[in-house]
Write an enzyme that holds these catalytic residues in place. Structure first.
Site, PDB file in Angstrom:
ATOM      1  N   GLU A 216       0.994  -1.259  -0.106  1.00 23.95           N
ATOM      2  CA  GLU A 216       0.054  -0.073  -0.018  1.00 23.95           C
ATOM      3  C   GLU A 216       1.034   1.270  -0.102  1.00 23.95           C
ATOM      4  O   GLU A 216       1.730   1.235   1.054  1.00 23.95           O
ATOM      5  CB  GLU A 216      -0.767  -0.114   1.334  1.00 23.95           C
ATOM      6  CG  GLU A 216      -1.737   1.214   1.337  1.00 23.95           C
ATOM      7  CD  GLU A 216      -2.552   1.442   2.509  1.00 23.95           C
ATOM      8  OE1 GLU A 216      -3.378   2.192   2.603  1.00 23.95           O
ATOM      9  OE2 GLU A 216      -2.355   0.440   3.394  1.00 23.95           O
ATOM     10  N   ARG A 441       4.347 -13.305  11.101  1.00 23.22           N
ATOM     11  CA  ARG A 441       4.758 -11.906  10.886  1.00 23.22           C
ATOM     12  C   ARG A 441       5.966 -11.536  11.597  1.00 23.22           C
ATOM     13  O   ARG A 441       6.299 -12.444  12.739  1.00 23.22           O
ATOM     14  CB  ARG A 441       3.657 -10.746  11.547  1.00 23.22           C
ATOM     15  CG  ARG A 441       4.281  -9.349  11.732  1.00 23.22           C
ATOM     16  CD  ARG A 441       3.203  -8.412  12.312  1.00 23.22           C
ATOM     17  NE  ARG A 441       3.846  -7.224  12.366  1.00 23.22           N
ATOM     18  CZ  ARG A 441       3.009  -6.132  13.144  1.00 23.22           C
ATOM     19  NH1 ARG A 441       1.649  -6.463  13.188  1.00 23.22           N
ATOM     20  NH2 ARG A 441       3.398  -4.867  13.065  1.00 23.22           N
ATOM     21  N   LYS A 451       2.594   1.153  10.473  1.00 18.74           N
ATOM     22  CA  LYS A 451       2.797   2.413   9.332  1.00 18.74           C
ATOM     23  C   LYS A 451       2.292   3.491  10.211  1.00 18.74           C
ATOM     24  O   LYS A 451       2.874   4.489  10.222  1.00 18.74           O
ATOM     25  CB  LYS A 451       2.183   2.028   8.109  1.00 18.74           C
ATOM     26  CG  LYS A 451       3.068   1.357   6.987  1.00 18.74           C
ATOM     27  CD  LYS A 451       2.277   1.398   5.751  1.00 18.74           C
ATOM     28  CE  LYS A 451       3.247   0.924   4.729  1.00 18.74           C
ATOM     29  NZ  LYS A 451       2.449   0.811   3.584  1.00 18.74           N
TER      30      LYS A 451
END
Length: 733
Positions: A216, A441, A451
């Site tokens: 993204e 993760r 983020k």
């Protein structure tokens, strides 16, 4: 030496021979024999027509032809005979077969207390053995069982000449070809330092796997994204398939051209080899068409419930009052949402799934919402945008993605992904299935990878920007001095495990040290505060210039000038350790005897030292080996920068406010003076300051009066807080 031609069978490349010619800068033409087979020996042909046949003979010749200072071949009879033994042993015994593992264990025991096979430096014996191990596939299965041999192998394999040889001869592709041909190794097992990749991707077929990396554009890539990117690349390569890169640009409020440009830079730095680059925005027309079909099918509806109330109803498993709206009413509101009218802005589209589900992701998720912020790519053309959860299954299927890899934190969304894809397939015939595989993760101690939180550090000026060396972004850690090959090695060492762990940064920096130490140039620096003047009563009154290697064990690092004079500088810390009458060693010069130590009045700080050179002294018998610099005007002003973690708590919990654990002391700069050779350093150069550690050049010398800025590179050892930094712990900074 005149140019020669080295011919070989394609599946038995002469890695050792080619690496030696690179180390020695010897001219050599290499040529694969198209008619070769397993019985084809390496052949070195001279311009005269003479030939040497066989690896052992060729390696001896090349090593003896190398520059003497490389010490690839011992001049003494004992050392030369030992080298000959290891060359012959490697060629004859280190090959695929029933005894291969036993041979490796024997060499492992031999290397338990040794750095090299023969003597105290790299020789042709080491390169010969490395070449035999590197070219075979069985080594991948034995490596983890032989820690000493593995440590030695990694050291030799890290040489740039060995690395470039493997790349030029395309060994990775060659191994895949061998695997495909005879199944001699399982590509799912990984190899070398990789973790396990034996995960059994559902429905995976050789040559047909398509993976995707969908960043993204709302920030720079961080190390967690790097893991996702590299794992997707790894599986695409493993199955000889394709990797796609697709920007998930469905939220114009967070997206910027800056982020797109820097993500592309990060992708290039990571070395991703993707088939094509697309954007979710490429498919906005199809996604709107798809949405309309789902409304007409009766499974998508418009909902004007306020966001907070919608959240409460979903938590309480209460159906929205809008769930029963007619298809006609939903289509009318759909058009208002496309126009961005007041009514449209008040609504969102939702799927009718199961409001009673125990999985909250299945309780009528939102699929479209209005946003009047201009899109970074499409401007104001669209007023309504799909959510990631709705767009991803469709774009994956439309682009032919066979396997979607994502972190296990999204495990609860897996059921939703499959449900939405099935619903889309019903109204859009021909959409193929997509398989999800989840992996753990990447988490690190004292590190935030959200983020949103990283954006807070940037916007509050706690850091210089997204590429600040304290940031866990790809650009940040590369700027700090992490080599891209070290990052890749670390990521692949994690494998595709689903086990959630918190990684220590020490591990990745230890890998990095292993890669940079064998090749980075050595320089000298003396810290400016309280530096100590030393007078060598019998030292050279006129400046002497001596040429020495920048790296004693790696001649390709080049040479440097060492300046010698009767007046030299020492670090205050070193001066505090020595005593009057003591014999100490001045590194790369010789020994000196301390005659008199002068201290500042009323202070323990040493101001100066009187000493005399004792060059006939034995450096092996001295306790202190000291760095020093001649007192000349050519010294280079330096700024040495150390960094600490951005947060003070080892592991932040879900209910922690990260702002309560922000470290307010994360950078410490100190001044120093470096040797004159440092004037030529360029941005990004990695060096070692003798006895001070590893550094990367962030700002080279550009003009007088402005220091060269060097960032310290962690080496994986226990970290010590710099002056002014708070002790690590859970307390607020």
């Amino acid at each position: 030496m005149s140019p020669c031609t080295l011919s070989f069978w394609d599946k038995n490349p002469p890695l050792a021979a080619v690496s030696i010619t690179k180390l020695s800068a010897l001219p050599l033409e290499i040529k694969s024999d198209p008619k070769g087979n397993k019985d084809t020996a390496h052949c070195l042909t001279f311009p005269s027509g003479d030939q040497f046949v066989g690896s052992s003979l060729i390696l001896r010749y090349l090593a003896r032809s190398a520059p003497p200072e490389l010490n690839l071949y011992d001049a003494e009879a004992l050392g030369a005979t030992q080298i000959d033994y290891w060359i012959d042993y490697s060629v004859k015994n280190v090959a695929a077969g029933a005894n291969f593992e036993a041979v490796c264990h024997g060499i492992n025991d031999y290397l338990a207390l040794r750095t090299f096979l023969v003597g105290y430096n790299l020789t042709v014996a080491d390169i010969a053995l490395w070449g035999q191990l590197q070219v075979g596939t069985m080594w991948l299965k034995v490596k983890a069982k032989t820690p000493h041999l593995s440590r030695w192998f990694d050291h030799v394999a890290a040489l740039p000449e060995c690395k470039s040889t493997v790349e030029e001869l395309d060994l990775s592709a060659r191994r895949k070809a061998i695997v495909a041909a005879d199944g001699s190794a399982d590509p799912k097992k990984g190899g070398g330092d990789t973790g396990s990749f034996d995960i059994g991707l559902p429905g995976a077929k050789m040559g047909q796997v398509v993976t995707r990396f969908p960043p993204e554009p709302s920030g720079y890539l961080h190390i967690g994204h790097a893991k996702a990117a590299l794992l997707n690349q790894y599986f695409a390569d493993m199955y000889q398939g394709k990797l796609l890169v697709r920007f998930d640009d469905t939220n114009p409020s967070k997206e910027k051209d800056e982020f797109v440009e820097n993500i592309l830079r990060d992708i290039a730095d990571l070395g991703l080899k993707y088939e094509k680059l697309t954007h979710t925005s490429d498919y906005f027309p199809q996604l709107e068409d798809l949405g309309e079909r789902l409304i007409k099918s009766g499974i998508m509806y418009a909902d004007d419930t306020p966001v907070d109330l919608m959240r409460e109803e979903r938590m309480a498993k209460i159906e929205s009052k809008c769930r029963g709206r007619s298809v006609e009413e939903n289509l009318r509101i759909w058009q208002e949402m496309k126009k961005g009218s007041d009514e449209g802005l008040a609504n969102a589209m939702r799927l009718k799934i199961d409001m009673k589900s125990e999985n909250g992701c299945m309780r009528d998720p939102v699929t479209f919402r209005c946003n009047q912020t201009p899109h970074w790519r499409t401007g104001t053309k669209y007023k309504m945008y799909p959510t990631y959860d709705f767009a991803c299954p469709f774009t994956d299927a439309l682009e032919g993605v066979t396997h979607a890899l994502r972190t296990s934190e999204y495990k609860d969304r897996e059921e939703q992904f499959y449900w939405i894809l099935k619903a889309q397939q019903k109204v859009w015939p021909g959409l193929p299935d997509v398989h999800i595989w989840d992996y753990s993760r990447l988490n690190f101690i004292y590190t935030l990878l959200s983020k949103r939180k990283l954006t807070w550090f940037v916007e509050t000026k706690r850091v210089e920007g997204w590429n600040d060396p304290r940031m866990p972004t790809v650009q940040g850690i590369l700027r700090r001095g992490l080599k891209i090959e070290s990052l890749k090695e670390f990521i692949l060492s994690q494998g595709a495990s689903r086990n959630v762990t918190y990684q220590e940064w020490d591990k990745i920096w230890t890998i990095n040290k292993k890669n940079i130490d064998p090749v980075c140039p050595r320089h000298t620096a003396i810290e400016a505060p309280d530096r100590v003047s030393v007078t060598l009563t019998n030292g050279p009154s006129e400046l002497e210039v001596v040429t020495v290697l920048r790296h004693k064990k790696y001649p390709p690092a080049g040479k440097k000038s060492q300046l010698r004079l009767s007046k030299i500088w020492l670090d205050q810390a070193d001066a505090q350790e020595i005593k009057e009458g003591e014999e100490v060693t001045l590194m790369d010069w010789g020994n000196m005897i301390v005659k008199k130590i002068h201290k500042r009045e009323g202070s323990e700080c040493i101001s100066s030292i009187d000493a005399e050179l004792f060059l006939e002294g034995d450096f092996k018998k001295t306790k202190w080996k000291l760095t020093w610099l001649a007192q000349v005007d050519e010294l280079v002003e330096l700024q040495l920068s150390d960094f600490d973690y951005l947060v003070t708590k080892r592991k932040l919990e879900d209910d922690d406010l990260f702002e309560d654990h922000v470290n307010n002391h994360t950078r410490h700069d100190r001044t120093a003076w470096g040797d004159s050779n440092m004037r030529t350093l360029q941005k990004g150069d990695i060096i070692q300051l003798e006895r001070k550690g590893y550094f990367i050049v962030d700002e080279p010398l550009t003009k007088p009066g402005k220091p060269v800025v060097l960032f310290s590179i962690p080496d994986g050892r226990e970290r010590k807080a710099f002056p002014g930094a708070p002790a690590q712990g859970d307390a607020k900074a």
